[in-house]
Design a protein around this motif. Structure first.
Motif, PDB file in Angstrom:
ATOM      1  N   VAL A  97       0.829  -1.202   0.000  1.00  0.00           N
ATOM      2  CA  VAL A  97       0.000   0.000   0.000  1.00  0.00           C
ATOM      3  C   VAL A  97       0.863   1.252   0.000  1.00  0.00           C
ATOM      4  O   VAL A  97       1.816   1.358   0.775  1.00  0.00           O
ATOM      5  N   ARG A  98       0.504   2.176  -0.862  1.00  0.00           N
ATOM      6  CA  ARG A  98       1.186   3.460  -0.930  1.00  0.00           C
ATOM      7  C   ARG A  98       0.834   4.322   0.280  1.00  0.00           C
ATOM      8  O   ARG A  98      -0.241   4.209   0.846  1.00  0.00           O
ATOM      9  N   GLY A  99       1.748   5.226   0.613  1.00  0.00           N
ATOM     10  CA  GLY A  99       1.509   6.100   1.753  1.00  0.00           C
ATOM     11  C   GLY A  99       0.665   7.309   1.428  1.00  0.00           C
ATOM     12  O   GLY A  99      -0.025   7.846   2.292  1.00  0.00           O
ATOM     13  N   GLY A 100       0.718   7.793   0.176  1.00  0.00           N
ATOM     14  CA  GLY A 100      -0.026   8.991  -0.181  1.00  0.00           C
ATOM     15  C   GLY A 100       0.613  10.238   0.405  1.00  0.00           C
ATOM     16  O   GLY A 100       1.807  10.271   0.705  1.00  0.00           O
ATOM     17  N   GLY A 101      -0.205  11.285   0.596  1.00  0.00           N
ATOM     18  CA  GLY A 101       0.302  12.560   1.112  1.00  0.00           C
ATOM     19  C   GLY A 101       0.664  12.484   2.582  1.00  0.00           C
ATOM     20  O   GLY A 101       0.412  11.488   3.270  1.00  0.00           O
ATOM     21  N   ARG A 102       1.264  13.569   3.074  1.00  0.00           N
ATOM     22  CA  ARG A 102       1.715  13.609   4.463  1.00  0.00           C
ATOM     23  C   ARG A 102       0.541  13.478   5.424  1.00  0.00           C
ATOM     24  O   ARG A 102      -0.518  14.052   5.241  1.00  0.00           O
ATOM     25  N   ALA A 103       0.755  12.693   6.475  1.00  0.00           N
ATOM     26  CA  ALA A 103      -0.244  12.504   7.529  1.00  0.00           C
ATOM     27  C   ALA A 103       0.456  12.676   8.874  1.00  0.00           C
ATOM     28  O   ALA A 103       1.679  12.533   8.975  1.00  0.00           O
ATOM     29  N   ASP A 104      -0.314  12.991   9.918  1.00  0.00           N
ATOM     30  CA  ASP A 104       0.329  13.110  11.225  1.00  0.00           C
ATOM     31  C   ASP A 104       0.716  11.723  11.736  1.00  0.00           C
ATOM     32  O   ASP A 104       0.230  10.702  11.244  1.00  0.00           O
ATOM     33  N   ASP A 105       1.597  11.699  12.712  1.00  0.00           N
ATOM     34  CA  ASP A 105       2.207  10.445  13.152  1.00  0.00           C
ATOM     35  C   ASP A 105       1.173   9.411  13.595  1.00  0.00           C
ATOM     36  O   ASP A 105       1.222   8.245  13.172  1.00  0.00           O
ATOM     37  N   GLU A 106       0.264   9.836  14.468  1.00  0.00           N
ATOM     38  CA  GLU A 106      -0.719   8.895  15.012  1.00  0.00           C
ATOM     39  C   GLU A 106      -1.598   8.316  13.913  1.00  0.00           C
ATOM     40  O   GLU A 106      -1.877   7.108  13.886  1.00  0.00           O
ATOM     41  N   GLU A 107      -2.044   9.178  12.999  1.00  0.00           N
ATOM     42  CA  GLU A 107      -2.904   8.723  11.895  1.00  0.00           C
ATOM     43  C   GLU A 107      -2.172   7.724  11.014  1.00  0.00           C
ATOM     44  O   GLU A 107      -2.730   6.682  10.623  1.00  0.00           O
ATOM     45  N   LEU A 108      -0.921   8.021  10.684  1.00  0.00           N
ATOM     46  CA  LEU A 108      -0.154   7.153   9.796  1.00  0.00           C
ATOM     47  C   LEU A 108       0.078   5.779  10.433  1.00  0.00           C
ATOM     48  O   LEU A 108      -0.115   4.746   9.783  1.00  0.00           O
ATOM     49  N   LEU A 109       0.490   5.760  11.680  1.00  0.00           N
ATOM     50  CA  LEU A 109       0.759   4.490  12.354  1.00  0.00           C
ATOM     51  C   LEU A 109      -0.524   3.676  12.515  1.00  0.00           C
ATOM     52  O   LEU A 109      -0.526   2.454  12.303  1.00  0.00           O
ATOM     53  N   LYS A 131      -3.911  -0.958  10.752  1.00  0.00           N
ATOM     54  CA  LYS A 131      -5.199  -1.469  10.274  1.00  0.00           C
ATOM     55  C   LYS A 131      -5.069  -2.098   8.887  1.00  0.00           C
ATOM     56  O   LYS A 131      -5.718  -3.102   8.590  1.00  0.00           O
ATOM     57  N   LEU A 132      -4.237  -1.515   8.027  1.00  0.00           N
ATOM     58  CA  LEU A 132      -4.027  -2.085   6.696  1.00  0.00           C
ATOM     59  C   LEU A 132      -3.385  -3.465   6.785  1.00  0.00           C
ATOM     60  O   LEU A 132      -3.750  -4.383   6.046  1.00  0.00           O
ATOM     61  N   MET A 133      -2.424  -3.617   7.682  1.00  0.00           N
ATOM     62  CA  MET A 133      -1.779  -4.916   7.829  1.00  0.00           C
ATOM     63  C   MET A 133      -2.778  -5.978   8.281  1.00  0.00           C
ATOM     64  O   MET A 133      -2.640  -7.145   7.925  1.00  0.00           O
ATOM     65  N   GLN A 134      -3.797  -5.571   9.036  1.00  0.00           N
ATOM     66  CA  GLN A 134      -4.826  -6.521   9.471  1.00  0.00           C
ATOM     67  C   GLN A 134      -5.747  -6.926   8.324  1.00  0.00           C
ATOM     68  O   GLN A 134      -6.503  -7.900   8.435  1.00  0.00           O
TER      69      GLN A 134
END
Length: 279
Positions: free
Chosen positions: A213-225, A230-233
């Motif tokens: 999965v691509r990361g896309g645009g910048r996100a804050d730390d908590e949102e990204l992690l 959730k994606l890995m699940q």
């Protein structure tokens, strides 16, 4: 023998992959250079953080491959250059592939090549160029046993979003991912969708082909992690993040935190201290 290269790309214990993309300078956009102005320094920081792979261009791959020693991230080589990322689209759009892409990848000891498959509203000619690129690349990859990563990208209308903005509509993402499978992808680097809990549908439509999965645009730390966990699940085989890593104030800590989520199943609260520099 593609398997031998894939074995170098995917982690031997988890079977997953974290590829850090720092090939953004290929696309002639000033904003894309944030965090990688000094590419040699960026590569060194990433090598120390030890992701599975670093995604680079033919002009920058030597910063990784000239580093001595057996233990370093694998090279994923970007094979196409495009002009579709600007705030205002140019009158003529293109996606061009480098010459002898797989031979160049072999000479650079890459483990994989990556090519785009764009879906841009009002620009079907760019999709046509992408498909032509893939049709040329696929038999070369098979001949030289080079894994082919296809990157299906769904854009929102430029007039609506301005610049490079991903459309997270899963109903548009799904058929483009499936087209990438049908065109012969060995790996797919796909957009995230609006609802993370729906991403298992992307995994399903890809069948046996692993989804990163691509990361896309910048996100804050908590949102990204949290999103990554959730994606890995949802059954994905890993991530390909760029700006969310290299534009971070602690890119090494962010890399280590994401590696723990991808490979060890760590939860965001377990690794946030690494990102904040408290560990």
């Amino acid at each position: 023998m593609k398997a031998s290269r894939l074995n170098r790309l995917f982690n031997e214990k988890s079977g997953k992959c974290f590829d850090v993309a720092i090939d953004h300078g290929f696309f002639n956009e000033l904003t894309f250079l944030g965090g990688i102005e000094n590419i040699e320094k960026s590569v060194k920081i990433l090598i120390d953080a030890d992701p599975d792979a670093i995604q680079l261009t033919v002009g920058q791959a030597h910063h990784l491959q000239s580093v001595p020693g057996k233990k370093k991230p694998s090279l994923v080589l970007r094979t196409d250059v495009a002009n579709v990322y600007g705030l205002e689209l140019q009158s003529v759009l293109y996606s061009r592939m480098i010459e002898e892409p797989v031979l160049q990848a072999v000479r650079l000891d890459a483990t994989c090549v990556v090519v785009n498959l764009f879906r841009i509203p009002g620009a079907p000619e760019v999709t046509d160029q992408c498909i032509q690129n893939i049709l040329k690349l696929k038999p070369m990859c098979d001949y030289y046993s080079m894994p082919l990563m296809i990157e299906p990208l769904v854009f929102r209308p430029n007039s609506e979003a301005g610049g490079y903005m991903v459309d997270g509509n899963i109903d548009i993402i799904l058929p483009l991912v499936r087209q990438a499978v049908e065109l012969g992808a060995d790996i797919i680097k796909a957009d995230p969708c609006d609802k993370v809990e729906d991403y298992h549908k992307v995994v399903e439509v890809a069948g046996s082909i692993p989804i990163l999965v691509r990361g896309g645009g910048r996100a804050d730390d908590e949102e990204l992690l949290d999103r990554t966990y959730k994606l890995m699940q949802q059954g994905v085989k890993g991530i390909v993040y760029g700006r969310n890593v290299v534009q971070h104030a602690n890119s090494g800590g962010m890399t280590r935190a994401l590696m723990a989520i991808v490979h060890d199943g760590a939860k965001p609260e377990d690794v946030i201290a690494w990102v904040k520099g408290n560990k």
